[in-house]
Design a protein around this motif. Structure first.
Motif, PDB file in Angstrom:
ATOM      1  N   GLN A 184      29.480 -11.561   8.990  1.00 25.26           N
ATOM      2  CA  GLN A 184      29.438 -13.026   8.880  1.00 25.26           C
ATOM      3  C   GLN A 184      29.759 -13.651  10.226  1.00 25.26           C
ATOM      4  OE1 GLN A 184      32.732 -12.865   6.143  1.00 25.26           O
ATOM      5  NE2 GLN A 184      31.531 -13.923   4.594  1.00 25.26           N
ATOM      6  N   THR A 185      30.366 -12.843  11.100  1.00 25.85           N
ATOM      7  CA  THR A 185      30.837 -13.335  12.399  1.00 25.85           C
ATOM      8  C   THR A 185      31.239 -12.124  13.231  1.00 25.85           C
ATOM      9  OG1 THR A 185      32.677 -14.480  13.491  1.00 25.85           O
ATOM     10  CG2 THR A 185      33.116 -13.686  11.301  1.00 25.85           C
ATOM     11  N   ARG A 208      25.194 -14.741   5.694  1.00 22.34           N
ATOM     12  CA  ARG A 208      26.100 -15.350   4.707  1.00 22.34           C
ATOM     13  C   ARG A 208      25.359 -15.484   3.378  1.00 22.34           C
ATOM     14  NH1 ARG A 208      29.914 -18.995   8.034  1.00 22.34           N
ATOM     15  NH2 ARG A 208      30.132 -17.582   9.805  1.00 22.34           N
ATOM     16  N   GLU A 210      25.305 -17.477   1.155  1.00 23.60           N
ATOM     17  CA  GLU A 210      25.661 -18.846   0.780  1.00 23.60           C
ATOM     18  C   GLU A 210      24.844 -19.246  -0.433  1.00 23.60           C
ATOM     19  OE1 GLU A 210      27.593 -21.044   2.600  1.00 23.60           O
ATOM     20  OE2 GLU A 210      27.413 -20.486   4.725  1.00 23.60           O
ATOM     21  N   TYR A 400      42.587 -16.786   9.823  1.00 25.15           N
ATOM     22  CA  TYR A 400      42.918 -16.429  11.204  1.00 25.15           C
ATOM     23  C   TYR A 400      43.289 -17.631  12.079  1.00 25.15           C
ATOM     24  CZ  TYR A 400      38.033 -17.842  11.630  1.00 25.15           C
ATOM     25  OH  TYR A 400      36.863 -18.540  11.566  1.00 25.15           O
ATOM     26  N   GLU A 424      27.606 -30.534  11.460  1.00 26.20           N
ATOM     27  CA  GLU A 424      28.324 -29.472  12.177  1.00 26.20           C
ATOM     28  C   GLU A 424      27.405 -28.464  12.869  1.00 26.20           C
ATOM     29  OE1 GLU A 424      31.047 -27.075   9.735  1.00 26.20           O
ATOM     30  OE2 GLU A 424      30.703 -25.477  11.188  1.00 26.20           O
ATOM     31  N   ILE A 425      27.654 -28.271  14.163  1.00 24.83           N
ATOM     32  CA  ILE A 425      26.931 -27.204  14.871  1.00 24.83           C
ATOM     33  C   ILE A 425      27.885 -26.123  15.384  1.00 24.83           C
ATOM     34  CG2 ILE A 425      24.880 -28.537  15.509  1.00 24.83           C
ATOM     35  CD1 ILE A 425      26.096 -28.893  18.313  1.00 24.83           C
ATOM     36  N   ILE A 426      29.189 -26.476  15.492  1.00 28.12           N
ATOM     37  CA  ILE A 426      30.167 -25.489  15.980  1.00 28.12           C
ATOM     38  C   ILE A 426      31.387 -25.499  15.069  1.00 28.12           C
ATOM     39  CG2 ILE A 426      31.851 -24.970  17.817  1.00 28.12           C
ATOM     40  CD1 ILE A 426      29.998 -25.827  19.897  1.00 28.12           C
ATOM     41  N   GLY A 427      31.924 -24.308  14.836  1.00 32.48           N
ATOM     42  CA  GLY A 427      33.244 -24.192  14.205  1.00 32.48           C
ATOM     43  C   GLY A 427      34.080 -23.298  15.103  1.00 32.48           C
ATOM     44  N   ARG A 431      43.532 -18.800  17.495  1.00 30.04           N
ATOM     45  CA  ARG A 431      43.774 -17.745  16.491  1.00 30.04           C
ATOM     46  C   ARG A 431      45.279 -17.558  16.304  1.00 30.04           C
ATOM     47  NH1 ARG A 431      38.486 -18.703  15.957  1.00 30.04           N
ATOM     48  NH2 ARG A 431      37.212 -17.722  17.564  1.00 30.04           N
ATOM     49  N   GLY A 468      38.442 -19.303  20.247  1.00 31.85           N
ATOM     50  CA  GLY A 468      37.005 -19.274  20.508  1.00 31.85           C
ATOM     51  C   GLY A 468      36.280 -20.104  19.475  1.00 31.85           C
ATOM     52  N   LEU A 471      28.714 -21.182  17.727  1.00 28.32           N
ATOM     53  CA  LEU A 471      27.684 -22.229  17.669  1.00 28.32           C
ATOM     54  C   LEU A 471      26.477 -21.690  16.913  1.00 28.32           C
ATOM     55  CD1 LEU A 471      26.325 -24.799  20.045  1.00 28.32           C
ATOM     56  CD2 LEU A 471      24.833 -22.841  19.725  1.00 28.32           C
TER      57      LEU A 471
HETATM   58  O1  4AD Z   1      32.257 -22.445  11.177  1.00 31.39           O
HETATM   59  P1  4AD Z   1      31.782 -21.018  11.093  1.00 31.39           P
HETATM   60  O2  4AD Z   1      31.796 -20.381   9.766  1.00 31.39           O
HETATM   61  O3  4AD Z   1      32.674 -20.266  12.142  1.00 31.39           O
HETATM   62  C1  4AD Z   1      32.726 -18.906  12.299  1.00 31.39           C
HETATM   63  O4  4AD Z   1      31.981 -18.105  11.831  1.00 31.39           O
HETATM   64  C2  4AD Z   1      33.781 -18.507  13.301  1.00 31.39           C
HETATM   65  N1  4AD Z   1      34.133 -17.117  13.046  1.00 31.39           N
HETATM   66  C3  4AD Z   1      33.257 -18.714  14.693  1.00 31.39           C
HETATM   67  C4  4AD Z   1      34.274 -18.382  15.734  1.00 31.39           C
HETATM   68  O5  4AD Z   1      35.292 -19.048  15.822  1.00 31.39           O
HETATM   69  N2  4AD Z   1      34.005 -17.371  16.547  1.00 31.39           N
HETATM   70  O6  4AD Z   1      30.305 -20.938  11.672  1.00 31.39           O
HETATM   71  C5  4AD Z   1      30.024 -21.336  12.986  1.00 31.39           C
HETATM   72  C6  4AD Z   1      28.703 -22.078  13.037  1.00 31.39           C
HETATM   73  C7  4AD Z   1      28.643 -23.355  12.208  1.00 31.39           C
HETATM   74  O7  4AD Z   1      29.212 -24.443  12.895  1.00 31.39           O
HETATM   75  C8  4AD Z   1      27.164 -23.517  12.009  1.00 31.39           C
HETATM   76  O8  4AD Z   1      26.557 -24.090  13.151  1.00 31.39           O
HETATM   77  C9  4AD Z   1      26.685 -22.095  11.885  1.00 31.39           C
HETATM   78  O9  4AD Z   1      27.659 -21.275  12.500  1.00 31.39           O
HETATM   79  N3  4AD Z   1      26.533 -21.723  10.464  1.00 31.39           N
HETATM   80  C10 4AD Z   1      25.355 -21.664   9.824  1.00 31.39           C
HETATM   81  N4  4AD Z   1      24.110 -21.917  10.239  1.00 31.39           N
HETATM   82  C11 4AD Z   1      23.106 -21.752   9.351  1.00 31.39           C
HETATM   83  N5  4AD Z   1      23.272 -21.340   8.080  1.00 31.39           N
HETATM   84  C12 4AD Z   1      24.517 -21.067   7.610  1.00 31.39           C
HETATM   85  N6  4AD Z   1      24.674 -20.627   6.376  1.00 31.39           N
HETATM   86  C13 4AD Z   1      25.631 -21.232   8.501  1.00 31.39           C
HETATM   87  N7  4AD Z   1      26.957 -21.047   8.390  1.00 31.39           N
HETATM   88  C14 4AD Z   1      27.484 -21.346   9.590  1.00 31.39           C
END
Ligand code: 4AD
Length: 501
Positions: A184-185, A208, A210, A400, A424-427, A431, A468, A471
């Motif tokens: 997932q990441t 994901r 989802e 985390y 949302e484009i970034i999360g 940590r 971190g 995106l």
């Molecule tokens: O906010 P998310 O879930 O963050 C993480 O996965 C962290 N582990 C990242 C990190 O800190 N290294 O997802 C990050 C971004 C979201 O802002 C969104 O742009 C994209 O990933 N995203 C998706 N894009 C398309 N379809 C989905 N199902 C998505 N889920 C997240």
């Protein structure tokens, strides 16, 4: 065999005879002259065939050549402002390589379902071509930004043993009889690498499961994730705004024509420069529940109703014209416009229907919940530059994330919302670097501590503040190219309800 010329090179070959190789994108004939639009992957070129300049046999063959037939065309390059690309070819010869008959995607409009089923061919459309070119620039900009700023690329595994985000969205894989998951990441592995290299990033597909069919969700999407040792939340925000601004600048530099074709907002993109807006989650809750938001949504509803009326008037005008005595090409043109207008009308109706629901959700928003898609959209629509939302409630976020030592109810995290309703484009986050607090968080979230032993080791041996973000590539492209649905921004989209090809 003489070397073919690419359409993108025509400006250097004015007055010369060249041979182009490509596919017939469109054509029309009027008496003794034919206009063939050729595409070759680098652009489009109008090729003008005049009777007498080619043999009668060839003239006849070209006249009946189907859309997407492959061919080479030889002729003299001349500048013509009215022509696509600014240059056209005065044709002296052509060779048909493979004639195509009955190409399913005609210049008429088609429904999205049809186009997704034909994605392997729809790829050749101007829309997909332009988005593909922007995607290429975005991916290149991502790599350049990190490579040029001292980050080391780390390829994290696609098969993961544990959840990196919510367990409910894991895709399970049968790994020799035992379960593993599609990642997932890359974040958790990347944290380990940051303790070796300092500044690292990973870039690849993520998965994901989802159960969400929204315009913002794919089950397979691309994410780039930087991770930095010895950084704080302010440092992360600065990194993110510089990074996003760099991507935007690269797209503006390399893809202006594509943005124009896609009718993306170039002037609004030109504003995307640091600093971005910074709001805390608590400030966002205050905005959502304020009179300002109620007024904003009321105004939006009024505008949508006007738009609906205008669309209905235009549709009935066109329907009348369609029923009258007109030529076939005019009928086709009207049919295409009608499909488009009816799609926009359906979307407008949905927005009108949703407006009161979204207003109610916003007005009743309770501190502690995660922001929903509609809440993010409202905040994003209220701003002309990206907005950072920081310090979310601990309960709403992943295990985390580091607790704010000054207010243990919130975490040191951020989401970045793209403007104009794209969301949302970034999360990202700092940590949790304290071993015992992290163990407690893992437990509170009902995760099995033994699955995270290796991750906890990072907090035992030289733990440092680090953080971190991730995106989402498709969401970023959807914003830059003004696409309503992110499925247009990945070559072969995978969605919860459908995988077409
Ligand atoms: O906010 P998310 O879930 O963050 C993480 O996965 C962290 N582990 C990242 C990190 O800190 N290294 O997802 C990050 C971004 C979201 O802002 C969104 O742009 C994209 O990933 N995203 C998706 N894009 C398309 N379809 C989905 N199902 C998505 N889920 C997240």
């Amino acid at each position: 065999m003489p070397k073919n010329t690419y359409i993108s090179e025509l400006k250097e070959r004015e007055g010369k005879e060249v041979t182009l190789a490509g596919w017939l994108y469109n054509s029309r004939a009027s008496g003794k002259i034919q206009f063939l639009i050729l595409r070759d992957g680098t652009g489009l070129c109008q090729c003008v065939v005049e009777k007498g300049n080619v043999t009668d046999g060839l003239f006849g063959q070209l006249k009946h050549l189907g859309q997407e037939s492959s061919l080479t065309i030889t002729g003299t390059v001349r500048a013509d402002e009215r022509s696509v690309g600014g240059y056209e070819l005065a044709v002296t010869d052509a060779k048909i390589i493979s004639p195509a008959d009955g190409y399913p995607i005609t210049p008429k409009s088609h429904g999205i379902d049809f186009l997704l089923k034909h994605r392997h061919l729809h790829f050749r459309s101007q829309q997909q071509w332009c988005i593909g070119k922007v995607r290429h620039t975005v991916v290149n900009a991502i790599r350049s930004f990190f490579n040029d700023n001292g980050f080391v690329l780390i390829d994290t595994p696609i098969l993961a043993a544990t959840a990196g985000e919510e367990e409910q969205t894991l895709f399970e894989v049968d790994y020799f009889g035992a379960p593993l998951y599609l990642t997932q990441t890359g974040q958790l592995h990347l944290e380990s690498a940051a303790m070796s290299f300092g500044k690292v990033y990973c870039f690849g597909p993520t998965f994901r499961a989802e159960r969400s069919k929204t315009r913002r969700h794919l089950t397979e999407f691309w994410m780039v994730e930087p991770e930095v040792a010895f950084i704080d939340l302010d440092g992360l925000l600065e990194l993110a705004e510089n990074f996003v601004s760099f991507i935007v600048a690269q797209v503006l530099q390399n893809n202006k024509n594509e943005l124009v074709t896609l009718e993306a907002g170039i002037t609004s993109l030109e504003k995307i420069k640091p600093p971005f807006y910074r709001l805390t989650y608590t400030e966002v809750v205050d905005i959502l529940t304020s009179q300002r938001t109620r007024d904003f949504l009321n105004q939006q509803l009024k505008e949508l109703q006007i738009q609906k009326q205008q669309l209905e008037t235009r549709i009935s005008e066109l329907e009348k014209q369609q029923a009258g005595q007109i030529k076939q090409w005019q009928k086709d043109k009207i049919a295409a416009e009608l499909i488009e207008l009816r799609t926009v009308l359906t979307e407008t109706n949905t927005k009108i229907e949703n407006n009161p629901k979204h207003a109610e959700l916003a007005a009743g928003f309770q501190w502690g919940k995660d922001l929903g898609g509609s809440d993010e959209t409202i905040i994003s629509q209220m701003h002309d530059k990206p907005v950072f939302v920081t310090h979310y409630p601990k309960e709403a976020k992943a295990f985390y994330m580091k607790a704010d030592r000054d207010n243990k109810k919130v975490v040191l995290n951020f989401d970045l919302l793209a403007p104009a309703g794209f969301g949302e484009i970034i999360g990202g986050s700092m940590r949790e670097d304290d071993h015992d607090l992290l163990v407690a968080r893992i437990g509170e979230q009902g995760l099995a501590v033994e699955n995270y032993e290796w991750y906890l080791d990072l907090r035992k041996y030289g733990s440092v503040p680090h953080g971190g973000f991730g995106l989402g590539v498709e969401r970023t492209i959807a914003w830059l190219t003004a696409q309503k649905h992110i499925r247009q921004c990945i070559p072969f989209p995978r969605m919860m309800d459908k995988v077409y090809i």
